[in-house]
Design a protein around this motif. Structure first.
Motif, PDB file in Angstrom:
ATOM      1  N   LYS A 167      43.532  47.619  44.748  1.00  0.00           N
ATOM      2  CA  LYS A 167      43.943  46.280  44.312  1.00  0.00           C
ATOM      3  C   LYS A 167      43.577  45.214  45.339  1.00  0.00           C
ATOM      4  CE  LYS A 167      48.404  46.036  43.804  1.00  0.00           C
ATOM      5  NZ  LYS A 167      49.782  46.347  43.375  1.00  0.00           N
ATOM      6  N   PHE A 168      43.702  45.568  46.624  1.00  0.00           N
ATOM      7  CA  PHE A 168      43.505  44.567  47.673  1.00  0.00           C
ATOM      8  C   PHE A 168      42.137  44.680  48.335  1.00  0.00           C
ATOM      9  CE2 PHE A 168      48.195  45.105  47.429  1.00  0.00           C
ATOM     10  CZ  PHE A 168      48.470  43.855  46.909  1.00  0.00           C
ATOM     11  N   THR A 169      41.203  45.347  47.645  1.00  0.00           N
ATOM     12  CA  THR A 169      39.837  45.493  48.171  1.00  0.00           C
ATOM     13  C   THR A 169      38.858  45.065  47.079  1.00  0.00           C
ATOM     14  OG1 THR A 169      40.563  47.358  49.511  1.00  0.00           O
ATOM     15  CG2 THR A 169      38.196  47.167  49.163  1.00  0.00           C
ATOM     16  N   GLU A 170      37.858  44.293  47.462  1.00  0.00           N
ATOM     17  CA  GLU A 170      36.827  43.874  46.501  1.00  0.00           C
ATOM     18  C   GLU A 170      36.136  45.109  45.923  1.00  0.00           C
ATOM     19  OE1 GLU A 170      35.923  40.647  45.830  1.00  0.00           O
ATOM     20  OE2 GLU A 170      37.598  39.991  47.093  1.00  0.00           O
ATOM     21  N   SER A 171      35.561  44.955  44.726  1.00  0.00           N
ATOM     22  CA  SER A 171      34.904  46.127  44.128  1.00  0.00           C
ATOM     23  C   SER A 171      33.671  46.552  44.934  1.00  0.00           C
ATOM     24  CB  SER A 171      34.527  45.839  42.683  1.00  0.00           C
ATOM     25  OG  SER A 171      33.697  44.718  42.644  1.00  0.00           O
ATOM     26  N   THR A 172      33.187  45.656  45.825  1.00  0.00           N
ATOM     27  CA  THR A 172      32.034  46.028  46.672  1.00  0.00           C
ATOM     28  C   THR A 172      32.492  46.752  47.951  1.00  0.00           C
ATOM     29  OG1 THR A 172      32.241  43.809  47.584  1.00  0.00           O
ATOM     30  CG2 THR A 172      30.511  44.144  45.940  1.00  0.00           C
ATOM     31  N   GLY A 173      33.799  46.816  48.161  1.00  0.00           N
ATOM     32  CA  GLY A 173      34.333  47.455  49.370  1.00  0.00           C
ATOM     33  C   GLY A 173      34.491  48.962  49.207  1.00  0.00           C
ATOM     34  N   GLU A 174      35.215  49.564  50.171  1.00  0.00           N
ATOM     35  CA  GLU A 174      35.357  51.027  50.155  1.00  0.00           C
ATOM     36  C   GLU A 174      36.788  51.454  50.445  1.00  0.00           C
ATOM     37  OE1 GLU A 174      32.734  53.327  52.606  1.00  0.00           O
ATOM     38  OE2 GLU A 174      30.996  52.211  51.840  1.00  0.00           O
ATOM     39  N   VAL A 175      37.147  52.590  49.863  1.00  0.00           N
ATOM     40  CA  VAL A 175      38.455  53.200  50.136  1.00  0.00           C
ATOM     41  C   VAL A 175      38.181  54.644  50.566  1.00  0.00           C
ATOM     42  CG1 VAL A 175      40.607  53.991  49.063  1.00  0.00           C
ATOM     43  CG2 VAL A 175      39.682  51.745  48.473  1.00  0.00           C
ATOM     44  N   LEU A 176      38.854  55.059  51.645  1.00  0.00           N
ATOM     45  CA  LEU A 176      38.634  56.428  52.132  1.00  0.00           C
ATOM     46  C   LEU A 176      39.976  57.155  52.231  1.00  0.00           C
ATOM     47  CD1 LEU A 176      36.861  58.649  53.510  1.00  0.00           C
ATOM     48  CD2 LEU A 176      37.384  57.525  55.685  1.00  0.00           C
ATOM     49  N   ILE A 177      40.012  58.372  51.675  1.00  0.00           N
ATOM     50  CA  ILE A 177      41.229  59.198  51.799  1.00  0.00           C
ATOM     51  C   ILE A 177      40.863  60.361  52.704  1.00  0.00           C
ATOM     52  CG2 ILE A 177      42.995  60.505  50.532  1.00  0.00           C
ATOM     53  CD1 ILE A 177      41.457  59.314  47.991  1.00  0.00           C
TER      54      ILE A 177
END
Ligand code: ADP
Length: 276
Positions: A167-177
């Motif tokens: 939600k708080f990251t642009e769609s061009t950004g990244e999320v890492l688990i």
């Protein structure tokens, strides 16, 4: 008199012998009453806002039968999204009060984190099908030691943290688990994003009930402000810790939590995994 006030507040702890005298007891009662009133006021406000919007939309639709189709659509979708917001709010509020009052029955078992992450990811993808998600990467090896946790609640925590990260990251950004053993007794899980980040003085308050950063995003993000408070209650009850880190505005955020390893907890009493 004290007992009758206490029962009105529904506070079982009043029989505790830890209160040295009546003065202590009164102070505690006053503090509880203040907390209860604040909570009711905040909840009332949070519910009244979407309810007023729904009312205005429905009144306009009812009083203007010739309203242009486009405007009608806007009114309907605004009313629907605010009704959804109210539903989420009530649901999260009930979940939080169940957790806080210790009315949850925990089903602890050895779990592979990887499987819980997969479940959380598929629930995220189902719920956010229309919004483009940032790129999500996982580094959760299958051979990690098992944790001792309640699968349903663990998936809930992962889903909420992932939901926020997206939600708080642009769609061009990244999320890492990612996850790794921490100190031999715990497993540490991190959900990191490259999004808007959190100011250093907000890293703790984000876990408070109803905390949401002010600004336009508050409403467009569509949350309830209860997600992290719920995560904190769950993780504490499972015997772990949860905290946030960020280098500041627009520098991304990392949410970390720990959980006891299944083997370690199997050898001890296991009592700490019950209701924090
Ligand atoms: P919400 O329903 O608003 O997401 P939460 O309790 O989950 O409620 O989060 C509280 C607030 O913490 C959010 O409104 C936001 O201001 C901040 N926050 C949570 N996660 C992140 C994140 N990954 N990046 C930046 N801010 C975040």
């Amino acid at each position: 008199l004290v007992e009758s006030v206490a029962s009105q507040l529904g506070v079982a702890i009043l029989q505790s012998e830890s209160y040295a005298n009546l003065e202590d007891l009164n102070e505690q009662l006053e503090a509880l009453e203040r907390t209860r009133s604040n909570l009711i006021a905040i909840t009332g406000h949070e519910l009244r806002t979407p309810l007023s919007t729904i009312q205005v939309c429905l009144e306009s639709l009812a009083s203007e039968p010739d309203m242009p189709t486009e405007l009608r659509q806007v009114m309907l979708s605004t009313a629907l999204s605010d009704a959804e917001r109210m539903r989420k709010l009530v649901q999260d509020f009930l979940t939080l009060s169940r957790l806080e009052s210790g009315r949850v029955e925990w089903h602890l078992e050895p779990l592979a984190l990887q499987e819980c992450v997969d479940l959380a990811l598929s629930s995220l993808r189902t719920r956010q099908s229309d919004a483009p998600l940032p790129k999500i990467q996982t580094n959760v090896p299958g051979e990690l030691p098992l944790v001792k946790a309640d699968g349903e609640w663990l998936v809930e925590v992962l889903a909420k943290l992932l939901d926020n990260a997206c939600k708080f990251t642009e769609s061009t950004g990244e999320v890492l688990i990612e996850a790794h053993p921490n100190g031999g007794k715990m497993l540490e899980v991190t959900i990191a994003d490259t999004g808007r980040g959190i100011e250093p003085n907000r890293l703790e308050v984000v876990f408070d009930r109803f905390y949401q950063e002010e600004g336009a995003l508050r409403r467009t993000a569509g949350g309830t402000g209860l997600g992290l408070a719920i995560c904190r209650q769950i993780i504490l009850a499972l015997g772990g810790q949860i905290w946030a880190e960020s280098d500041g505005r627009d520098k991304g955020s990392q949410f970390h939590f720990t959980l006891p390893l299944a083997q370690e907890t199997a050898g001890t009493s296991g009592a700490r995994a019950k209701n924090g």
